[in-house]
Design a protein around this motif. Sequence first.
Motif, PDB file in Angstrom:
ATOM      1  N   ASN A   1       3.935   8.808  -3.282  1.00 53.64           N
ATOM      2  CA  ASN A   1       5.239   8.894  -2.619  1.00 53.64           C
ATOM      3  C   ASN A   1       5.344   7.979  -1.400  1.00 53.64           C
ATOM      4  OD1 ASN A   1       6.315  10.834  -4.455  1.00 53.64           O
ATOM      5  ND2 ASN A   1       5.168  12.429  -3.395  1.00 53.64           N
ATOM      6  N   ASN A   2       4.977   6.727  -1.597  1.00 49.81           N
ATOM      7  CA  ASN A   2       5.197   5.644  -0.640  1.00 49.81           C
ATOM      8  C   ASN A   2       5.834   4.477  -1.387  1.00 49.81           C
ATOM      9  OD1 ASN A   2       3.822   6.124   2.198  1.00 49.81           O
ATOM     10  ND2 ASN A   2       2.422   6.991   0.668  1.00 49.81           N
ATOM     11  N   PRO A   3       6.692   3.697  -0.745  1.00 48.49           N
ATOM     12  CA  PRO A   3       7.346   2.562  -1.414  1.00 48.49           C
ATOM     13  C   PRO A   3       6.494   1.295  -1.361  1.00 48.49           C
ATOM     14  CG  PRO A   3       8.257   2.811   0.781  1.00 48.49           C
ATOM     15  CD  PRO A   3       7.262   3.933   0.600  1.00 48.49           C
ATOM     16  N   TRP A   4       5.358   1.289  -2.060  1.00 51.16           N
ATOM     17  CA  TRP A   4       4.396   0.212  -1.953  1.00 51.16           C
ATOM     18  C   TRP A   4       4.977  -1.129  -2.419  1.00 51.16           C
ATOM     19  CZ3 TRP A   4       0.721   1.503   1.088  1.00 51.16           C
ATOM     20  CH2 TRP A   4       0.234   2.815   1.115  1.00 51.16           C
ATOM     21  N   SER A   5       4.670  -2.173  -1.651  1.00 49.29           N
ATOM     22  CA  SER A   5       5.047  -3.530  -2.018  1.00 49.29           C
ATOM     23  C   SER A   5       3.837  -4.184  -2.683  1.00 49.29           C
ATOM     24  CB  SER A   5       5.468  -4.317  -0.775  1.00 49.29           C
ATOM     25  OG  SER A   5       5.845  -5.623  -1.123  1.00 49.29           O
ATOM     26  N   CYS A   6       3.918  -4.395  -3.971  1.00 49.67           N
ATOM     27  CA  CYS A   6       2.759  -4.853  -4.732  1.00 49.67           C
ATOM     28  C   CYS A   6       2.650  -6.375  -4.687  1.00 49.67           C
ATOM     29  CB  CYS A   6       2.856  -4.350  -6.167  1.00 49.67           C
ATOM     30  SG  CYS A   6       2.625  -2.552  -6.272  1.00 49.67           S
ATOM     31  N   ASN A   7       1.914  -6.842  -3.697  1.00 46.65           N
ATOM     32  CA  ASN A   7       1.608  -8.269  -3.581  1.00 46.65           C
ATOM     33  C   ASN A   7       0.184  -8.399  -3.066  1.00 46.65           C
ATOM     34  OD1 ASN A   7       1.630  -7.969  -0.735  1.00 46.65           O
ATOM     35  ND2 ASN A   7       3.857  -8.308  -0.686  1.00 46.65           N
ATOM     36  N   CYS A   8      -0.209  -9.576  -2.676  1.00 47.21           N
ATOM     37  CA  CYS A   8      -1.619  -9.836  -2.356  1.00 47.21           C
ATOM     38  C   CYS A   8      -2.125  -9.079  -1.130  1.00 47.21           C
ATOM     39  CB  CYS A   8      -1.854 -11.341  -2.199  1.00 47.21           C
ATOM     40  SG  CYS A   8      -1.730 -12.240  -3.774  1.00 47.21           S
ATOM     41  N   VAL A   9      -1.226  -8.591  -0.292  1.00 48.39           N
ATOM     42  CA  VAL A   9      -1.676  -7.792   0.865  1.00 48.39           C
ATOM     43  C   VAL A   9      -2.389  -6.531   0.391  1.00 48.39           C
ATOM     44  CG1 VAL A   9      -0.927  -6.544   2.922  1.00 48.39           C
ATOM     45  CG2 VAL A   9       0.159  -8.711   2.317  1.00 48.39           C
ATOM     46  N   LEU A  10      -1.982  -6.023  -0.758  1.00 45.58           N
ATOM     47  CA  LEU A  10      -2.611  -4.818  -1.308  1.00 45.58           C
ATOM     48  C   LEU A  10      -3.738  -5.139  -2.298  1.00 45.58           C
ATOM     49  CD1 LEU A  10       0.341  -2.319  -1.946  1.00 45.58           C
ATOM     50  CD2 LEU A  10      -1.312  -2.323  -0.071  1.00 45.58           C
ATOM     51  N   ALA A  11      -4.113  -6.398  -2.393  1.00 39.81           N
ATOM     52  CA  ALA A  11      -5.177  -6.776  -3.330  1.00 39.81           C
ATOM     53  C   ALA A  11      -6.502  -6.052  -3.074  1.00 39.81           C
ATOM     54  CB  ALA A  11      -5.380  -8.295  -3.310  1.00 39.81           C
ATOM     55  N   PRO A  12      -6.924  -5.854  -1.800  1.00 42.38           N
ATOM     56  CA  PRO A  12      -8.170  -5.102  -1.586  1.00 42.38           C
ATOM     57  C   PRO A  12      -8.091  -3.679  -2.129  1.00 42.38           C
ATOM     58  CG  PRO A  12      -7.581  -6.324   0.384  1.00 42.38           C
ATOM     59  CD  PRO A  12      -6.402  -6.411  -0.541  1.00 42.38           C
TER      60      PRO A  12
END
Length: 362
Positions: free
Chosen positions: A303-314
């Motif tokens: 229940n978070n609006p995650w932005s799926c890009n390279c910042v979340l790669a780790p």
Amino acid sequence: MRCVSFLSLGASLLLLGPAAWGSPGQCPAQCHCHGDLQHVICDDVGLKKIPQVSEATRLLNLQRNNLGGLSSGSFAGSKGLISLHLQHCQLREISSNAFKGLKKLVYLYLSNNEITSVKPGAFEDLASLTYLYLDGNRISDLPKGIFSPMINLFILQLNDNKLREIKPGTFAGAKDLRWLHMSGNEISLLQPGSLDDVENLAILNLDGNRLSTYPSMAMSKLRVVEELSLAKNPMRSIPDNAFQSFGRYLEKLSLDNMGLEKFTDDAFSGVTALKYLNLDNNKLRFLPRSLEFTTITNLTLSNNPWSCNCVLAPLRLWMDSSRQRPEAVCASPASQRGKQIRDSTAFSGCKVKAKRAKGMRH
């Protein structure tokens, strides 16, 4: 928990009426006594006053009697008490010197009363007290130094009261306090220095309060916090170095249900032992670069609006190498909306710094 072994001795002890209820050498009327008066049990027997008990009495259980208040010297003849139970006694006030003479008392239970006022000096003589339960009352203010006689205090329960602010000197003298629970209050401010006297805290629970900004100055002297809960506080951001002073020890962090929108890049600077992190039900789009995943074994992200890009790669790399694959849905970009992060194709071209990947491919 250190109190379990003692609690297993049997029922608690509640306070009864004066001499009319019996002499100190006898079991007070309406009560049950065991072990040559060592355990006096007066649970829910309609008492209005505190009874005299023998100096041999170690456990006094007065739960569920309408006692109203504790005046000075209420237990003057009960000097041998180790455990005193006063839960659900409709207590409204604790007067100065209410526990005078109880120098051996280790356990004091005042939970689920109607206490609005704790007078200065109320806990005088309680140098041996180790466990104090004041949860479920209506306390809105704590006098400076109210806990100072308690040089051995280990656990303090203040959950579900009306506290609005914690001031410097509130915990003066309680230098050995390890567990501090203040959830379910109305705390909007931890003043700078308000926790300086309890720098050895291992568990700090502040969930369900009204903190709108992270109390960096109040937390800066804490050194060995292992568990911290700030859940259900209306806090939008976590600043740089928030947990640094105790980061080597921090293992469990609860930041769920806060409306949290962001972490600054260095929010997790110095945090090297984190195992459990709860971020459910916030407004987070990214995680900070300072968050290391190598020690984490339990992570919740739903229940978070995650932005799926390279910042979340780790994060994705950790998911790919971990047995745990938490629920986390992409909100953006449009091509990934509704996909689980663990299934998203948004990370295929991302590069992760070596230090982030270290230890995550085993």
